[in-house]
Structure formats: structure tokens, C-alpha cells
Design an enzyme around this catalytic site. Structure first.
Site, PDB file in Angstrom:
ATOM      1  N   LYS A  28       0.551  -1.482   0.102  1.00 13.02           N
ATOM      2  CA  LYS A  28      -0.167   0.129  -0.241  1.00 13.02           C
ATOM      3  C   LYS A  28       1.092   0.627   0.257  1.00 13.02           C
ATOM      4  O   LYS A  28       0.698   2.262  -0.737  1.00 13.02           O
ATOM      5  CB  LYS A  28      -1.460  -0.299   1.617  1.00 13.02           C
ATOM      6  CG  LYS A  28      -2.486  -0.579   1.349  1.00 13.02           C
ATOM      7  CD  LYS A  28      -3.222  -0.932   1.896  1.00 13.02           C
ATOM      8  CE  LYS A  28      -3.800  -2.284   2.038  1.00 13.02           C
ATOM      9  NZ  LYS A  28      -5.279  -2.760   3.482  1.00 13.02           N
TER      10      LYS A  28
ATOM     11  N   ASP B 149     -11.304   3.153   3.712  1.00  9.54           N
ATOM     12  CA  ASP B 149     -11.764   1.097   3.818  1.00  9.54           C
ATOM     13  C   ASP B 149     -13.129   1.341   3.126  1.00  9.54           C
ATOM     14  O   ASP B 149     -13.527   0.256   3.177  1.00  9.54           O
ATOM     15  CB  ASP B 149     -11.024   0.627   4.621  1.00  9.54           C
ATOM     16  CG  ASP B 149      -9.403  -0.576   5.125  1.00  9.54           C
ATOM     17  OD1 ASP B 149      -9.787  -0.837   3.189  1.00  9.54           O
ATOM     18  OD2 ASP B 149      -9.316   0.317   5.064  1.00  9.54           O
TER      19      ASP B 149
ATOM     20  N   GLN C   3      -4.935  -1.668   9.373  1.00 10.60           N
ATOM     21  CA  GLN C   3      -4.783  -2.934   8.825  1.00 10.60           C
ATOM     22  C   GLN C   3      -5.476  -3.729   9.446  1.00 10.60           C
ATOM     23  O   GLN C   3      -5.233  -4.073  10.591  1.00 10.60           O
ATOM     24  CB  GLN C   3      -3.678  -3.309   8.560  1.00 10.60           C
ATOM     25  CG  GLN C   3      -3.674  -4.776   7.914  1.00 10.60           C
ATOM     26  CD  GLN C   3      -3.781  -4.488   6.409  1.00 10.60           C
ATOM     27  OE1 GLN C   3      -3.839  -3.566   5.541  1.00 10.60           O
ATOM     28  NE2 GLN C   3      -4.291  -5.723   6.150  1.00 10.60           N
TER      29      GLN C   3
HETATM   30  N1  GUN Z   1      -7.238  -6.710   5.459  1.00 11.08           N
HETATM   31  C1  GUN Z   1      -7.609  -7.861   4.875  1.00 11.08           C
HETATM   32  N2  GUN Z   1      -8.140  -6.887   3.505  1.00 11.08           N
HETATM   33  C2  GUN Z   1      -7.873  -5.627   4.185  1.00 11.08           C
HETATM   34  C3  GUN Z   1      -8.727  -4.159   3.812  1.00 11.08           C
HETATM   35  O1  GUN Z   1      -9.009  -4.431   2.754  1.00 11.08           O
HETATM   36  N3  GUN Z   1      -8.350  -3.508   4.422  1.00 11.08           N
HETATM   37  C4  GUN Z   1      -7.670  -3.323   5.694  1.00 11.08           C
HETATM   38  N4  GUN Z   1      -7.760  -2.194   6.584  1.00 11.08           N
HETATM   39  N5  GUN Z   1      -7.309  -4.757   6.049  1.00 11.08           N
HETATM   40  C5  GUN Z   1      -7.574  -5.211   5.588  1.00 11.08           C
END
Ligand code: GUN
Length: 285
Positions: free
Chosen positions: A54, A121, A98
């Protein structure tokens, strides 16, 4: 059968290129830059890789990323305080925590604390509610990536039988709503579904988001179906999806690979959501 393998990496690159262009123009016109805060609690190896990817995407498109890597013992209140300060920080337009979080932290309390306007998100209840009402602007990145892959591959959705295997808040449920809003007929299956293949075998578009390696076998897929593999499982050989790719590939019209399918799209959609959250602040000032 044409067996087209959808190149998610290439589609994601093209989207990131467009985002970079737009951000460059905004910077030239206003002097302002988008900022994304990425919070990682603990050292889960998969989460560490996702966060690294990211941050790399932020660099590629010209988003300022600030990483907050906290120890796994971090108390819930410490994390809430950090989110409150990021909520108030005008340089930060997107906040991503996350998941999964360590067990002693209640994820729903953390998600609730994020300003919905910065919730890139799309997990906050306000944004989930807007998705239900079909008025959303910030939508969960993986389902948005799935829909964008289909659109860019010119695969029609309206009137199709879509079967989603998996009912998570992050993928299955929001994906079902997105498909419904596009006039598909949607079925959600899950671990308690009886005779799963009775459903999957009828799908024009099958979305696998189960989290079990190579779970979807060729005899569970209708000939000529479109198969979207959201799974990212790790084994000795590397990454493997929820679909048994070598056998299923022979039956389908389109299929996404793992890696290089949905994964890069999730990150491209995070960049898109951050751009959107940033632009929303420009319009307010
Ligand atoms: N963990 C697995 N997929 C995601 C996601 O799309 N966003 C976040 N914040 N955590 C995750």
C-alpha cells in the site's frame, strides 16, 4: 472456450496512472497533496506485506503516506487516541487500520472511531449504510476492485446469476450489494451452505472469497462462467487462491489469477478512495 485470464496487475497499473495524473494536476492548481495514514498493529507477516504494498502504491501515484507501526501489545485506548488525532489532522485525508487486529482490541470500536469521510476502506457503519442505500462514495476496496475488473474487461453484470462464496464484512457482503445495485441476481453462500456446488454450478459469475486454498474445483463451475478469485492463501509454493486454477481455467470464459488478479486491484481502489476523500475536502474549502 476462450479461457481469458484477466490481467489485474495491468488494469490496476492503468488506473494508478490515471490517479497519478489527476493528483499531479490538483497539486499544480492548488499546491495540495493527498495524505493517507496507514496503521499496522503487530507483525502479522501477511499484513506487513499488504501495508508495504500500500505504501509503495502511494509513492507510485503521489500520495503522502504516513505509517504508524505499533507493537502488538498496544492498548485499544492508545489506538483510539491515534485515530482521533488523525481525524483532526487536515493533512490526512484517508485513514486505514490494517486488519486483523490483535484479539485484545475490538475492531468494531476502532472502525467506529474513524471519521467516515476519511474511511478509505469503506468499513465504517455510515459508509456501509450508504452502500446498502446505494448512495456510497467510499466503498470497500476489494469488492470495488472486483467490479472494476469486470467493467474494464467489458463483462456484463446486469441480469447475470452471481454467486458469492464467503460472507465477510470486507468482501462477501459488500460485493453482494454492489452486484445487486448493478441488477445482478445475487446468491451468497458460506461455510454452512448445504450442497454448495448446486449453487456454484449455476453461477454466470462466481466470486470465491472463502479463504481456503484451491477450494473451488472444476466440477463446481458452470462451463463458460466468469470466475473471480479473491483468495490469497500462502503455502510452501507461494500464493494460492481459493480456486483450483489449473483445472477451473479450462472450463471458464474468464478467470482471475492469484497473484496478479484481484490483489493489485484492491490496492488501486485504495488509491482511488484516497483521491476521492481528498477531492471531497477540496470541494468543501
Ligand atoms: N485486511 C484484509 N483486507 C483488508 C482491507 O481491505 N483493508 C484493511 N484495512 N485490512 C484488510
Amino acid at each position: 472456450m476462450q479461457n481469458i485470464i484477466i490481467n489485474g496487475k495491468e488494469i490496476a497499473s492503468a488506473i494508478k496512472f490515471e490517479i497519478a495524473e489527476e493528483l499531479r494536476k490538483i497539486k499544480n492548481n492548488t499546491g495540495k497533496e493527498a495524505g493517507l495514514a496507514v496503521i499496522l498493529v503487530g507483525d502479522d507477516p501477511a499484513s506487513t506485506v499488504y501495508v508495504r504494498n500500500k505504501k509503495k502504491a502511494c509513492q507510485e501515484v503521489g500520495i503522502r503516506s504516513s505509517e504508524y507501526h505499533l507493537p502488538k501489545e498496544t492498548q485499544q485506548d492508545t489506538l483510539l487516541n491515534l485515530i482521533n488525532s488523525l481525524n483532526k489532522n487536515p493533512e490526512i485525508h484517508g485513514i486505514l487500520v490494517q486488519l486483523p487486529l490483535p484479539n485484545h482490541i475490538q475492531s468494531d470500536k476502532i472502525i467506529d472511531a474513524i471519521n467516515p469521510d476519511k474511511d478509505v476502506d469503506g468499513f465504517h457503519p455510515v459508509n456501509v449504510g450508504k452502500l446498502v442505500a446505494n448512495t456510497a462514495s467510499l466503498i470497500s476496496c476489494t469488492p470495488l476492485g472486483v467490479m472494476t475488473l469486470l467493467d474494464k474487461s467489458e463483462i456484463p453484470v446486469e441480469g447475470k446469476k452471481v454467486v458469492i462464496v464467503g460472507r465477510s464484512n470486507i468482501v462477501g457482503k459488500p460485493a453482494a450489494l454492489l452486484f445487486l445495485h448493478r441488477n445482478a441476481t445475487v446468491t451468497i453462500c458460506h461455510s454452512k451452505t448445504k450442497n454448495l456446488s448446486d449453487y456454484t454450478n449455476k453461477a454466470d459469475i462466481l466470486v470465491a472469497a472463502i479463504g481456503k486454498p484451491a477450494f473451488i474445483k472444476a466440477d463446481m463451475v458452470k462451463k463458460g462462467a466468469v470466475v473471480i478469485d479473491v483468495g490469497i492463501n500462502r503455502d510452501e509454493a507461494g500464493l494460492i487462491g481459493d480456486v483450483d486454477f489449473p483445472s477451473v481455467k479450462e472450463r471458464v470464459s474468464y478467470i482471475t489469477p492469484v497473484p496478479g488478479g484481484v490483489g493489485p486491484m484492491t490496492i488501486a481502489m485504495l488509491m482511488k478512495n484516497t483521491l476521492l476523500a481528498f477531492k471531497n475536502t477540496l470541494n468543501k474549502n
